[in-house]
Design a protein around this motif. Sequence first.
Motif, PDB file in Angstrom:
ATOM      1  N   GLY A 112     -35.404 -30.516 -37.117  1.00 59.70           N
ATOM      2  CA  GLY A 112     -36.451 -29.526 -37.303  1.00 59.70           C
ATOM      3  C   GLY A 112     -35.941 -28.141 -37.644  1.00 59.70           C
ATOM      4  O   GLY A 112     -36.715 -27.183 -37.637  1.00 59.70           O
ATOM      5  N   ASN A 113     -34.672 -28.024 -37.914  1.00 57.17           N
ATOM      6  CA  ASN A 113     -34.074 -26.698 -38.075  1.00 57.17           C
ATOM      7  C   ASN A 113     -34.704 -25.908 -39.211  1.00 57.17           C
ATOM      8  O   ASN A 113     -34.866 -26.388 -40.325  1.00 57.17           O
ATOM      9  N   VAL A 114     -35.024 -24.670 -38.914  1.00 55.73           N
ATOM     10  CA  VAL A 114     -35.641 -23.800 -39.905  1.00 55.73           C
ATOM     11  C   VAL A 114     -34.906 -22.462 -40.025  1.00 55.73           C
ATOM     12  O   VAL A 114     -35.411 -21.522 -40.626  1.00 55.73           O
ATOM     13  N   ASP A 115     -33.696 -22.386 -39.461  1.00 52.38           N
ATOM     14  CA  ASP A 115     -32.996 -21.106 -39.412  1.00 52.38           C
ATOM     15  C   ASP A 115     -31.852 -21.013 -40.421  1.00 52.38           C
ATOM     16  O   ASP A 115     -31.097 -20.045 -40.422  1.00 52.38           O
ATOM     17  N   GLY A 116     -31.704 -22.017 -41.270  1.00 60.41           N
ATOM     18  CA  GLY A 116     -30.641 -21.977 -42.274  1.00 60.41           C
ATOM     19  C   GLY A 116     -29.281 -22.396 -41.761  1.00 60.41           C
ATOM     20  O   GLY A 116     -28.305 -22.341 -42.506  1.00 60.41           O
ATOM     21  N   PRO A 124     -29.729 -31.995 -31.864  1.00 55.22           N
ATOM     22  CA  PRO A 124     -30.908 -32.731 -31.379  1.00 55.22           C
ATOM     23  C   PRO A 124     -31.906 -32.985 -32.504  1.00 55.22           C
ATOM     24  O   PRO A 124     -32.133 -32.119 -33.358  1.00 55.22           O
ATOM     25  N   ALA A 125     -32.477 -34.169 -32.503  1.00 57.41           N
ATOM     26  CA  ALA A 125     -33.522 -34.509 -33.474  1.00 57.41           C
ATOM     27  C   ALA A 125     -34.856 -34.007 -32.943  1.00 57.41           C
ATOM     28  O   ALA A 125     -35.367 -34.523 -31.947  1.00 57.41           O
ATOM     29  N   GLU A 126     -35.402 -33.002 -33.609  1.00 54.90           N
ATOM     30  CA  GLU A 126     -36.675 -32.396 -33.203  1.00 54.90           C
ATOM     31  C   GLU A 126     -37.543 -32.208 -34.444  1.00 54.90           C
ATOM     32  O   GLU A 126     -37.708 -31.090 -34.950  1.00 54.90           O
ATOM     33  N   PRO A 127     -38.096 -33.302 -34.971  1.00 58.03           N
ATOM     34  CA  PRO A 127     -38.820 -33.224 -36.242  1.00 58.03           C
ATOM     35  C   PRO A 127     -40.060 -32.347 -36.162  1.00 58.03           C
ATOM     36  O   PRO A 127     -40.729 -32.294 -35.132  1.00 58.03           O
ATOM     37  N   ILE A 128     -40.341 -31.666 -37.275  1.00 62.24           N
ATOM     38  CA  ILE A 128     -41.523 -30.809 -37.343  1.00 62.24           C
ATOM     39  C   ILE A 128     -42.530 -31.329 -38.362  1.00 62.24           C
ATOM     40  O   ILE A 128     -43.587 -30.741 -38.533  1.00 62.24           O
ATOM     41  N   THR A 129     -42.206 -32.435 -39.023  1.00 62.81           N
ATOM     42  CA  THR A 129     -43.132 -33.059 -39.965  1.00 62.81           C
ATOM     43  C   THR A 129     -43.460 -34.468 -39.473  1.00 62.81           C
ATOM     44  O   THR A 129     -42.697 -35.068 -38.724  1.00 62.81           O
ATOM     45  N   GLU A 130     -44.602 -35.004 -39.915  1.00 59.86           N
ATOM     46  CA  GLU A 130     -44.971 -36.354 -39.524  1.00 59.86           C
ATOM     47  C   GLU A 130     -43.969 -37.360 -40.068  1.00 59.86           C
ATOM     48  O   GLU A 130     -43.622 -38.349 -39.400  1.00 59.86           O
ATOM     49  N   ALA A 131     -43.480 -37.129 -41.299  1.00 56.34           N
ATOM     50  CA  ALA A 131     -42.468 -38.032 -41.863  1.00 56.34           C
ATOM     51  C   ALA A 131     -41.231 -38.082 -40.981  1.00 56.34           C
ATOM     52  O   ALA A 131     -40.652 -39.146 -40.753  1.00 56.34           O
ATOM     53  N   VAL A 254     -40.966 -24.783 -44.696  1.00 58.92           N
ATOM     54  CA  VAL A 254     -40.407 -24.104 -43.529  1.00 58.92           C
ATOM     55  C   VAL A 254     -39.015 -24.615 -43.196  1.00 58.92           C
ATOM     56  O   VAL A 254     -38.266 -23.978 -42.453  1.00 58.92           O
ATOM     57  N   VAL A 255     -38.653 -25.788 -43.722  1.00 59.17           N
ATOM     58  CA  VAL A 255     -37.353 -26.386 -43.407  1.00 59.17           C
ATOM     59  C   VAL A 255     -36.236 -25.646 -44.132  1.00 59.17           C
ATOM     60  O   VAL A 255     -36.319 -25.372 -45.322  1.00 59.17           O
ATOM     61  N   ASP A 256     -35.198 -25.309 -43.394  1.00 65.05           N
ATOM     62  CA  ASP A 256     -34.066 -24.581 -43.974  1.00 65.05           C
ATOM     63  C   ASP A 256     -32.820 -24.945 -43.170  1.00 65.05           C
ATOM     64  O   ASP A 256     -32.563 -24.374 -42.117  1.00 65.05           O
ATOM     65  N   ARG A 257     -32.047 -25.921 -43.655  1.00 69.51           N
ATOM     66  CA  ARG A 257     -30.884 -26.384 -42.904  1.00 69.51           C
ATOM     67  C   ARG A 257     -29.777 -26.810 -43.850  1.00 69.51           C
ATOM     68  O   ARG A 257     -30.018 -27.209 -44.988  1.00 69.51           O
ATOM     69  N   LYS A 258     -28.560 -26.757 -43.357  1.00 66.81           N
ATOM     70  CA  LYS A 258     -27.384 -27.229 -44.079  1.00 66.81           C
ATOM     71  C   LYS A 258     -26.873 -28.476 -43.366  1.00 66.81           C
ATOM     72  O   LYS A 258     -26.617 -28.441 -42.164  1.00 66.81           O
ATOM     73  N   VAL A 259     -26.717 -29.570 -44.101  1.00 71.69           N
ATOM     74  CA  VAL A 259     -26.333 -30.842 -43.501  1.00 71.69           C
ATOM     75  C   VAL A 259     -24.827 -31.059 -43.660  1.00 71.69           C
ATOM     76  O   VAL A 259     -24.296 -31.038 -44.770  1.00 71.69           O
ATOM     77  N   SER A 260     -24.156 -31.279 -42.552  1.00 71.46           N
ATOM     78  CA  SER A 260     -22.705 -31.496 -42.551  1.00 71.46           C
ATOM     79  C   SER A 260     -22.387 -32.964 -42.803  1.00 71.46           C
ATOM     80  O   SER A 260     -22.972 -33.856 -42.185  1.00 71.46           O
ATOM     81  N   ASN A 261     -21.433 -33.219 -43.705  1.00 75.83           N
ATOM     82  CA  ASN A 261     -20.995 -34.600 -43.963  1.00 75.83           C
ATOM     83  C   ASN A 261     -19.594 -34.873 -43.405  1.00 75.83           C
ATOM     84  O   ASN A 261     -18.958 -35.854 -43.787  1.00 75.83           O
ATOM     85  N   ARG A 262     -19.122 -34.036 -42.489  1.00 76.52           N
ATOM     86  CA  ARG A 262     -17.744 -34.134 -42.012  1.00 76.52           C
ATOM     87  C   ARG A 262     -17.445 -35.507 -41.416  1.00 76.52           C
ATOM     88  O   ARG A 262     -16.427 -36.130 -41.735  1.00 76.52           O
TER      89      ARG A 262
END
Length: 289
Positions: A112-116, A124-131, A254-262
Amino acid sequence: MSLLIVGCGYLGCRVAAEWTGRGETVFGTTRSAEGAAGLAALGVRPVVADVLDVPSLASLPAVDRVLFCVGYDRNAGPSKRSVYVDGLRNVLERLPASVARLVYVSSTSVFGNVDGGWVDEQTPAEPITEAGRICLDAERALTAWSRESGVSTVILRCSGLYGPERIIRRTLIARGEPIPGDPDRTLSLIHVEDAARAATSALDAASPGPLYLVSDDRPVPRREYYHAVAAHLNAPEPTFIPPEPGSPEAARDVVDRKVSNRLMRTELKVSLKYPDVTTGVPAALDASG
């Protein structure tokens, strides 16, 4: 080893090609005779089955590995929750005892991250959309089944999937129409060929972890992605407008996140063919025609 791909479509067919290319036996589910003919042409043994049609799942083949990557068809009728959660449970209850590993393709929409900021496997998985809530519920159903059955399971949370014939906002960009959304929010993506490599690595790994994020090396501002598409299409400079309040675009905006593939890189040893949009977008557009 033998493999059953449940939902042998956009991603699944590319995984199938890797496995058949090395001489492995691959089965793939499809809901139609037409789809079955297409899979057979690829060297895949078709299984006509629907995850919501329980009798059609009665004779799933005895295989060593399963890849579950069912997509959602908005025109088919059933809800996304029904397909993703109930459909997964239907398949899990009817898998043959020969299965030793199941890889499930999920989505980073569970975050659910929206802070970039960055997200990784410990976030933690905290979804903000129904999907996102639907995907998380499906993951939980899989985890509960894994504990009961003892079967090794791996969840792959994929960033936005793109590739040939699947370029986000291509039509709007080509027409020079305004794009709804904030162009400065972050976009994390993965080319379908690299997602297939990650899935194959998870299926092959001797002792994989339970969860990996599948994304390319460099999350980018949406603006950079849109400009890359426009430049390759010789389209006008992209312009942007606020999304309509209450629209699906507004929910995603509203979603704004960077996904790590490390972890994907270090544990699954995935080497990306398309590390970011500067190589992946032109390749996808060229292949799309």
